[in-house]
Design a protein around this motif. Structure first.
Motif, PDB file in Angstrom:
ATOM      1  N   GLU A 196      90.221   3.280  17.705  1.00  0.00           N
ATOM      2  CA  GLU A 196      91.001   4.243  18.483  1.00  0.00           C
ATOM      3  C   GLU A 196      90.247   5.553  18.712  1.00  0.00           C
ATOM      4  O   GLU A 196      90.785   6.488  19.283  1.00  0.00           O
ATOM      5  N   VAL A 197      89.041   5.590  18.215  1.00  0.00           N
ATOM      6  CA  VAL A 197      88.200   6.761  18.420  1.00  0.00           C
ATOM      7  C   VAL A 197      87.230   6.457  19.552  1.00  0.00           C
ATOM      8  O   VAL A 197      86.536   5.448  19.526  1.00  0.00           O
ATOM      9  N   GLU A 198      87.226   7.317  20.547  1.00  0.00           N
ATOM     10  CA  GLU A 198      86.290   7.128  21.656  1.00  0.00           C
ATOM     11  C   GLU A 198      85.142   8.111  21.523  1.00  0.00           C
ATOM     12  O   GLU A 198      85.355   9.315  21.467  1.00  0.00           O
ATOM     13  N   HIS A 199      83.945   7.551  21.467  1.00  0.00           N
ATOM     14  CA  HIS A 199      82.783   8.414  21.303  1.00  0.00           C
ATOM     15  C   HIS A 199      82.251   8.850  22.656  1.00  0.00           C
ATOM     16  O   HIS A 199      82.130   8.049  23.561  1.00  0.00           O
ATOM     17  N   ARG A 200      81.960  10.129  22.751  1.00  0.00           N
ATOM     18  CA  ARG A 200      81.410  10.652  23.995  1.00  0.00           C
ATOM     19  C   ARG A 200      80.213  11.539  23.705  1.00  0.00           C
ATOM     20  O   ARG A 200      80.237  12.332  22.774  1.00  0.00           O
ATOM     21  N   GLU A 201      79.204  11.379  24.534  1.00  0.00           N
ATOM     22  CA  GLU A 201      78.018  12.225  24.392  1.00  0.00           C
ATOM     23  C   GLU A 201      78.355  13.638  24.833  1.00  0.00           C
ATOM     24  O   GLU A 201      78.802  13.859  25.950  1.00  0.00           O
ATOM     25  N   LEU A 202      78.122  14.586  23.949  1.00  0.00           N
ATOM     26  CA  LEU A 202      78.368  15.979  24.315  1.00  0.00           C
ATOM     27  C   LEU A 202      77.112  16.791  24.049  1.00  0.00           C
ATOM     28  O   LEU A 202      76.289  16.445  23.210  1.00  0.00           O
ATOM     29  N   GLU A 203      77.013  17.896  24.771  1.00  0.00           N
ATOM     30  CA  GLU A 203      75.929  18.834  24.524  1.00  0.00           C
ATOM     31  C   GLU A 203      76.308  19.616  23.280  1.00  0.00           C
ATOM     32  O   GLU A 203      77.296  20.349  23.268  1.00  0.00           O
ATOM     33  N   GLY A 204      75.538  19.430  22.215  1.00  0.00           N
ATOM     34  CA  GLY A 204      75.889  20.119  20.970  1.00  0.00           C
ATOM     35  C   GLY A 204      74.723  20.934  20.462  1.00  0.00           C
ATOM     36  O   GLY A 204      73.729  21.123  21.164  1.00  0.00           O
ATOM     37  N   ARG A 205      74.852  21.446  19.268  1.00  0.00           N
ATOM     38  CA  ARG A 205      73.772  22.250  18.694  1.00  0.00           C
ATOM     39  C   ARG A 205      73.414  21.729  17.315  1.00  0.00           C
ATOM     40  O   ARG A 205      74.278  21.276  16.571  1.00  0.00           O
TER      41      ARG A 205
END
Length: 895
Positions: A196-205
RNA sequence: GGGCAAUUAGCUCAGCGGGAGAGCGCCUCCCUCACACGGAGGAGGUCACUGGUUCGAAACCAGUAUUGCCCACCA
């Protein structure tokens, strides 16, 4: 007179689905044709519907999924199966709770103000009011479910099944409870399973943080990299890899956590990747899944610095009360001030989001219930490997294995109010937990101080039981005996893990049999640009709007025709139009047929086939073609080739039946060829349409039903009629071959006519058709027949077959025949010369290729004889053709 | 990081070892008594790239590139 057949004047000039669809659906229900009866003496065929959420409204995904199921069910009914299509809806825990909560919010009430019991009552009330909406929409689509059996995942029988399964799994130690780090949604305030967790690529630090040594030893400190600086408040160790040459010497030292000053050890653990970052990693057992495992291995303390709401807790000291993301900014700032933040780098990384509300997931330490999945998964893999369950298209098997082989325990408890309450009771006195089918009166210790576990089960827990719970399990019912295992499951790939895999798991465990033989996985419906449809993109096509506008048949046919195995479907309104036009074509072809059957007797015996008197080539041809199409259609549906099936019918009806057969049958139907030919043509017409309507019925049930009635075929409703039987006859093959020949000739004539701009209808061109090889006699009689036919349909005027070859003519070659077209002054000589020269150039190239090939010894030796023969003939024909063209060219040049 | 799929006409896709197909769009002609939601004809393609297998490759194999999707405990 055409007994019972509809008068064409009463039929609209174009097909209007309007009231027709509702009328027929009501009639089908009234006649009970969708009902399954376990006692019927027919082979069973069963499907359970993927239960749509009660909150749902029909979207194109449902429309596709249910159209495909409906096609199978309707076809199987016609093929003589005892069909059960089991309908129902899913209570959809989080989704429904959210919807009702939102509607409460409009009145300014929160569920907590209302209290659990009252809230659940509200949800039930909501379900009573809106829960049948989607069912109504499925009916509009034409779904032929056995509605009397409609189930709901929270109705009494299913709840009993759920409880039974839970208790049995618990007793087998396949369900356990424990405090673990799970996926937590800080907005929904519940645990979620990994799926139920959808992983998404995000711009992180990437924040580099310096932990200074606090043990008096030498050196400055250790730098570690983290994406979540706010969690350093909960750090209880630094870890390095035991064989990491660079960092191994650090093990055993002590460092102090910046800001908090807590002194923590440096430990060794295999989980650390020595290549990544500095090779040292901070360990926060309460806020990271990996760190949790490391903490458990090393007996580290877990400090929870973020609470269930995603807000910094008491443990967070001065940061208490800050939201987790505010805390990140504040802590970063302080680290910088402390000189403990040597670097900050941008970096993409994937972040988990709640699949229901899109909030960023927080790993959260809490007490939850789990299903031990690994031991169950073994049987599930085996069932597919042994062929008891088959995925279609096959490629999904791989996906399934991969997931099953790496399966992890399934977190099944949800901190929600709407759902199946977990049948476990905790004793306030001894702390024991009692799991039981019935509400226990007292604990083992004798205390009556029991309270039921607050949690409910994951929605997918009850869905996993759907194939047998809907048929009455745990009771031993007729339905189960006859219809389980089900024949096929039809669904989208997005729920293979959520649902398909878990049904297999539970079916094997509790029924001892796979829940379905085949799993047909269809693609997602996207918009015309391949984008996922979503409200935020504003590209949603509402099937109900489409149905209103074009009718359910048009939608069904479009979706079916666009369904290629394994490919996503790009949908747009203009695509629907294409198929709506087809319905109109079918409608008008039927009007034409009915018009010409007006004076035919009511009951017409089927034509005999090849030896039936008064049949012409095209009659015999269409009879053969209907037979071919019947077996082809049957094969395609059997193999779940839905798109191919739809397009087969589309092409056949339009390009063969309408464009050729109906056109060619006009003279006879008009009476130009005498009463016998007219009667024979009517006979063919009547029976061809009968089979065609049947074959189309599973895909477009409404219009075919309406037409079936118009033709007065009788035998009740088409959905109950028998599937056509493919019946070939001697000579069918030659009829098809000759017809192909005839079509070539007609095309050649039309081609010439267009080229010389001879207006159609105004004048038929004079042509003569001559056998190229005068010694050949075989097809002559047949082809004389054909030529007469051509004349009848107005394509040509005949010049005598034995007439001398016209001086200036174009020769077109078809098989054994030559076509001469006396051109008179009708054409542009210069243009024709150029055309011929072009053609000779092409021919030369082609012949060069072929003769080269024939000169190749390898080819002669290794290629199949018929291929070689084919090439030889091609060469000979090419040469002859070239000679003829050159002759004609000669003639033209003389002009 | 692992896996799956796709790459063919302007667009959407068939074809999966014997010389490129459909629908839509486009162009020309036609309101012919079932249908203009129609009919007839036509133009348009190095089948992503590179190697290999084969007498022969759009098709089979390997690799490359691009795109999309799924899975994963990428601090």
């Amino acid at each position: 007179m055409g007994a019972g057949r509809m008068n064409v004047e009463d039929m609209a000039k174009s097909y209007e689905p309007g009231p027709i669809e509702d009328k027929w659906y009501a009639k089908w229900i009234e006649d009970g044709i969708f009902k399954a009866d376990p006692n019927r003496d027919k082979p069973p065929f069963s499907i359970v519907i993927p239960p749509p959420n009660v909150t749902g409204s029909l979207h194109l995904g449902h429309a596709l999924d249910n159209t495909l199921q409906d096609i199978l069910c309707r076809a199987k009914r016609m093929l003589g199966f005892n069909v059960l299509w089991m309908p129902g809806t899913d209570h959809a825990g989080i989704a429904t709770q959210n919807v009702v909560e939102r509607s409460l919010m409009k009145d300014g009430v929160s569920r907590h103000e209302l209290g659990r019991e009252a809230f659940v009552e509200r949800v039930w009330a909501w379900k009573e009011e809106y829960g049948s909406r989607i069912i109504g929409q499925l009916r509009k689509l034409g779904a032929s479910c056995d509605w009397d059996r409609e189930r709901f995942t929270m109705d009494g029988g299913l709840s009993r099944a759920v409880r039974r399964v839970f208790v049995e799994l618990y007793n087998k130690d396949l369900i356990y409870r424990g405090k673990y780090l799970i996926n937590w949604c800080p907005r929904c305030l519940t645990a979620l399973s990994d799926l139920e967790v959808e992983h998404r690529e995000l711009e992180g630090r990437f924040y580099s943080v310096l932990y200074r040594f606090a043990d008096g030893g030498g050196g400055d400190g250790i730098t570690v990299v983290t994406t979540r600086p706010e969690t350093i408040l909960g750090d209880t160790a630094i870890a390095v890899h035991p064989r990491d040459e660079r960092n191994r010497h650090l093990a055993g030292r002590r460092v102090s956590v910046p800001i908090t000053g807590r002194v923590i050890p440096v430990i060794e653990d295999n989980m650390v990747d020595p290549e990544f970052g500095t090779g040292a990693v901070k360990i926060t057992p309460a806020h990271d899944p990996n760190d949790f495992l490391v903490g458990a291995r090393h007996g580290l303390e877990s400090i929870q610095v973020i609470d269930a709401h995603g807000v910094m807790s008491d443990e967070a000291g001065t940061y208490k009360g800050l939201d987790r993301f505010e805390a990140r900014r504040a802590i970063t700032e302080e680290l910088k001030n402390l000189g403990a933040l040597p670097a900050v780098d941008g970096r993409k990384h994937s972040v988990g989001h709640c699949y229901r509300c899109n909030t960023i997931i927080e790993p959260y330490l809490s007490e939850q219930w789990f299903v031990r999945a690994q031991s169950l998964a073994k049987a599930d893999i085996e069932a597919v490997r042994a062929g008891a369950i088959r995925f279609v298209p096959e490629q999904w098997t791989q996906t399934y294995y991969q997931w099953m082989e790496n399966i992890r325990d399934w977190c099944i408890s949800r901190q929600l109010w709407w759902g199946h309450r977990i049948p476990a009771w905790h004793c306030a006195d001894c702390g024991e937990t009692t799991v039981s089918l019935e509400t226990p009166i007292s604990c083992k210790c004798g205390s009556a101080n029991l309270t039921q576990d607050e949690d409910v089960l994951d929605t997918w827990f009850s869905s996993a039981l759907w194939p047998f719970s809907t048929m009455g399990w745990p009771d031993d019912t007729d339905a189960l005996r006859v219809f389980y295992p089900t024949s096929v499951l039809v669904t989208g790939f997005d729920i293979i893990f959520f649902w398909v895999a878990r049904m297999i798991m539970m079916g094997l465990e509790f029924m001892g049999r796979e829940p379905f033989r085949d799993v047909y996985i269809h693609a997602l419906v996207r918009d015309e640009h391949g984008q996922k449809m979503s409200k935020s993109r504003g590209n949603v096509i509402d099937p109900l709007v489409i149905i209103d506008k074009y009718g359910a048949d048009a939608l069904r046919l479009t979706l079916t025709a666009l369904t290629l195995q394994g490919r996503d479907i790009f949908m747009s309104e203009s695509r629907i139009e294409t198929y709506r036009f087809f319905l109109n074509k079918l409608w008008n072809a039927s009007r034409f047929a009915l018009m010409n059957l007006a004076d035919a007797p009511g009951d017409i015996a089927p034509p005999g086939g090849g030896d039936e008197p008064h049949l012409r080539l095209h009659d015999r041809w269409i009879i053969a073609r209907v037979s071919d199409v019947t077996s082809e259609m049957t094969r395609l549906l059997e193999g779940y080739f839905f798109g191919e099936a739809a397009r087969l019918m589309y092409d056949f009806v339009w390009n063969e039946l309408c464009d050729w057969y109906l056109e060619m049958s006009k003279p006879a139907l008009r009476g130009d060829e005498g009463p016998c030919r007219k009667a024979a043509s009517q006979k063919v017409l009547y029976h061809v349409f009968r089979d065609v309507l049947k074959l189309l019925h599973p895909i477009i049930p409404f219009v075919t039903e309406e037409l079936w009635e118009a033709f007065a075929y009788g035998g009740g409703i088409i959905g109950r009629g028998e599937w056509p039987v493919a019946k070939s006859y001697a000579g069918a093959e030659s009829a098809e071959r000759d017809m192909a020949f005839l079509r070539d000739i007609v095309r050649a004539i039309r081609n010439l006519r267009a080229e010389v701009k001879l207006p159609p209808q105004k004048a038929a061109p004079m042509v003569s058709l001559r056998l190229k090889d005068p010694d050949k006699t075989a097809p002559v009689r047949e082809n004389c027949d054909m030529v007469k036919l051509l004349a009848k349909v107005g394509e040509i005027e005949l010049s005598p077959l034995d007439a001398p070859k016209p001086a200036k003519s174009i020769a077109t070659v078809t098989a054994d025949w030559e076509l001469f077209f006396p051109v008179g002054g009708m054409m542009d000589v210069g243009r024709e010369i150029a055309r011929f020269e072009e053609e000779i150039k092409k021919l030369d190239a082609e012949m060069k290729r072929v003769s080269g090939k024939l000169a190749n010894e390898n080819f002669i030796q290794r290629a199949p004889a018929e291929v070689v023969e084919k090439e030889r003939t091609a060469l000979a024909e090419g040469e002859a053709r070239k000679r003829r063209i050159e002759e004609n060219l000669e003639g033209l040049r003389r002009q």
